[in-house]
Write an enzyme that holds these catalytic residues in place. Structure first.
Site, short mmCIF file in Angstrom:
data_model
loop_
_atom_site.label_atom_id
_atom_site.label_comp_id
_atom_site.label_asym_id
_atom_site.label_seq_id
_atom_site.Cartn_x
_atom_site.Cartn_y
_atom_site.Cartn_z
N THR A 57 0.85 -1.19 0.00
CA THR A 57 0.00 0.00 0.00
C THR A 57 0.89 1.24 0.00
OG1 THR A 57 -0.07 0.27 2.40
CG2 THR A 57 -1.65 -1.28 1.43
N CYS A 58 0.27 2.41 0.09
CA CYS A 58 1.04 3.66 0.14
C CYS A 58 1.98 3.68 1.35
CB CYS A 58 0.10 4.86 0.24
SG CYS A 58 -0.90 5.08 -1.23
N ASN A 59 1.56 3.06 2.43
CA ASN A 59 2.30 3.19 3.69
C ASN A 59 3.19 2.01 4.05
OD1 ASN A 59 1.15 5.68 4.21
ND2 ASN A 59 -0.66 4.76 5.15
N ARG A 60 3.02 0.88 3.37
CA ARG A 60 3.80 -0.30 3.74
C ARG A 60 3.84 -1.33 2.62
NH1 ARG A 60 2.51 -1.76 8.62
NH2 ARG A 60 1.18 0.03 9.04
N SER A 113 -1.60 1.86 11.62
CA SER A 113 -1.81 2.71 10.44
C SER A 113 -1.16 4.07 10.63
CB SER A 113 -3.31 2.90 10.18
OG SER A 113 -3.91 1.68 9.83
N ASP A 118 -7.37 3.94 10.83
CA ASP A 118 -7.69 3.85 9.40
C ASP A 118 -7.72 2.37 9.03
OD1 ASP A 118 -7.90 3.95 6.67
OD2 ASP A 118 -6.37 5.51 6.40
N GLN A 124 -7.01 -4.83 1.95
CA GLN A 124 -5.81 -5.28 1.23
C GLN A 124 -5.37 -6.67 1.71
OE1 GLN A 124 -4.44 -3.61 -1.28
NE2 GLN A 124 -5.85 -1.90 -1.08
N GLY A 193 -6.02 10.26 -12.17
CA GLY A 193 -5.90 8.90 -11.64
C GLY A 193 -7.05 8.61 -10.69
#
EC number: 1.2.1.70
Length: 413
Positions: A57-60, A113, A118, A124, A193
């Protein structure tokens, strides 16, 4: 004796990196798109990895799976991303067994998160499990663990207020725009996007800004049209991007590409432009900062925005942790049961073999041997013995692996 539990020489690992130590650039190197994930899973299968799931994901970016050594999983990650082992060693983490299990629970329930509470990551994890199961890369341990994490996530969302209030990266984006752009309802907003964060941001913008000048552009136009139809927005062709950029006051980039999709060269601006890059890897080239009338804000900057809602959420962490502990204990009991069940079955079979031999001996020896009575007494004794062993193995204080080894040695199972 058949063993249907975790292979003895394999360990359950969680390996990966996240926003805590890895900046957006490094996370971008290790991000895995759909094709790379498919390649990674196929490679894992070829290399004999029994079970694993992959989330990016964006964070991990993380891999949870079984291996003889964590480097097997690290190698899979590095060979299917732009990251290197050297980069990994600087910013990553490796957890094993109980620590790995605890980490997945924290991640899946929003406690780890970037914005507390969140819950986006749980979807996911579900997708990752489904993809692995389709390739026969999810054993019963993984299935039970993921289901337990999903259960904990649902309980925490329902029974606590840790996700109360509108706080997420997408909401933080809208907060930032509303605070920093005057007369937002009259400005031209361009969303480039339609990734998940982009979609959520768009929905929040429509809801809070009352803006009727939001335009969507996506390489695949039908995705933009689908979202626009729900929200009554304008859709333009990808070929018109350069024209729409000149009209825009706010640009939200959520393209999810592996390389920048917006740079200095494409921006022929006649007025100030606020750019929000909600992508990992970064989809806006940092060279846009060379333009005087451009303000570039990245996802990580937005995630640092804290407000009253987040402070209130922190009060609910103990309640969430208590739920996690309860469900983790249930999972541990199931796991220990899986470990010792084959041993108890084998012990019972061994005692029955001893019983049969003794009964044969007594039949020959005694003329008035009471077959029925002997069977009844023997079976009751065997049941009591196996129950004693089972209760010992169920005890929380018991070193299960060590006890199983002793039982196997003593009874030669």
């Amino acid at each position: 004796m058949e063993n249907n539990t975790i292979p003895k020489h394999n360990t359950f690992y969680a390996i990966g990196l996240n926003y805590k130590k890895a900046d957006a650039e490094i996370r971008g190197k290790f991000s895995i798109d759909a094709q790379s994930k498919s390649n990674l899973l196929q490679q894992a299968k070829t290399e004999g990895i029994e079970s694993l799931i992959v989330t990016s994901t964006c964070n991990r970016t993380e891999i949870y799976g079984f291996a003889q050594h964590p480097f097997q999983l690290i190698k899979l990650l590095c060979e299917n991303s732009k990251g290197t082992v050297e980069d990994f060693q600087k910013v990553a983490y490796v957890y094993k067994n109980q620590e790995a299990i605890s980490h997945l629970f924290k991640v899946g329930t929003g406690l780890d998160s970037q914005i507390l509470g969140d819950f986006e990551i749980i979807s996911q994890i579900k997708i990752a499990f489904t993809e692995s199961k389709a390739l026969d890369l999810a054993n019963s341990f993984m299935e039970r663990l993921v289901n337990s994490v999903i259960q904990a996530s649902k309980r925490i969302k329902t029974d606590t207020d840790i996700s109360s209030g509108a706080t997420s990266v997408s909401f933080a984006s809208v907060q930032y725009i509303m605070k920093n752009v005057a007369n937002i309802g009259e400005k031209n907003i361009l969303l480039f996007g339609t990734g998940k964060i982009g979609r959520n941001t768009c929905e929040n913008l429509v809801k809070h800004s009352k803006n009727e000048h939001i335009t969507l552009i996506n390489r695949t136009k039908d995705k933009a049209e689908k979202l626009a139809g729900k929200l009554n927005l304008i859709v333009k062709d990808y070929a018109d991007l350069h024209i729409e950029l000149q009209k825009a006051d706010v640009l939200v980039v959520a393209t999810g590409a592996q390389n920048p999709t917006i740079d200095k060269a494409i921006l022929n601006l006649k007025k100030p432009l606020l750019i929000l890059d909600l992508s990992i890897p970064k989809n806006v080239n940092s060279d846009v900062n060379e333009l005087e009338n451009v303000t570039l804000v990245h996802l990580d900057d937005l995630s640092q925005i804290t407000d009253e809602t987040l402070e209130k959420r922190k009060l609910h962490i103990p309640a969430a942790e208590a739920i996690i502990e309860e469900i983790k204990n249930e999972f541990s009991s199931w796991m220990n049961g899986r470990k010792y069940a084959p041993t108890i079955h084998a012990l019972k079979a061994k005692l029955n073999t001893i019983k049969e031999k003794e009964l044969i001996f007594q039949r020959k020896k005694l003329s008035n041997f009471d077959e029925e009575q002997a069977e009844l007494i023997s079976n009751r004794i065997i049941q009591k013995i196996t129950n004693h062993f089972a209760n010992h193995l169920k005890d929380e204080e018991t070193m299960v692996d060590e006890s199983i080894d002793y039982i196997n040695k003593i009874f030669q199972l």
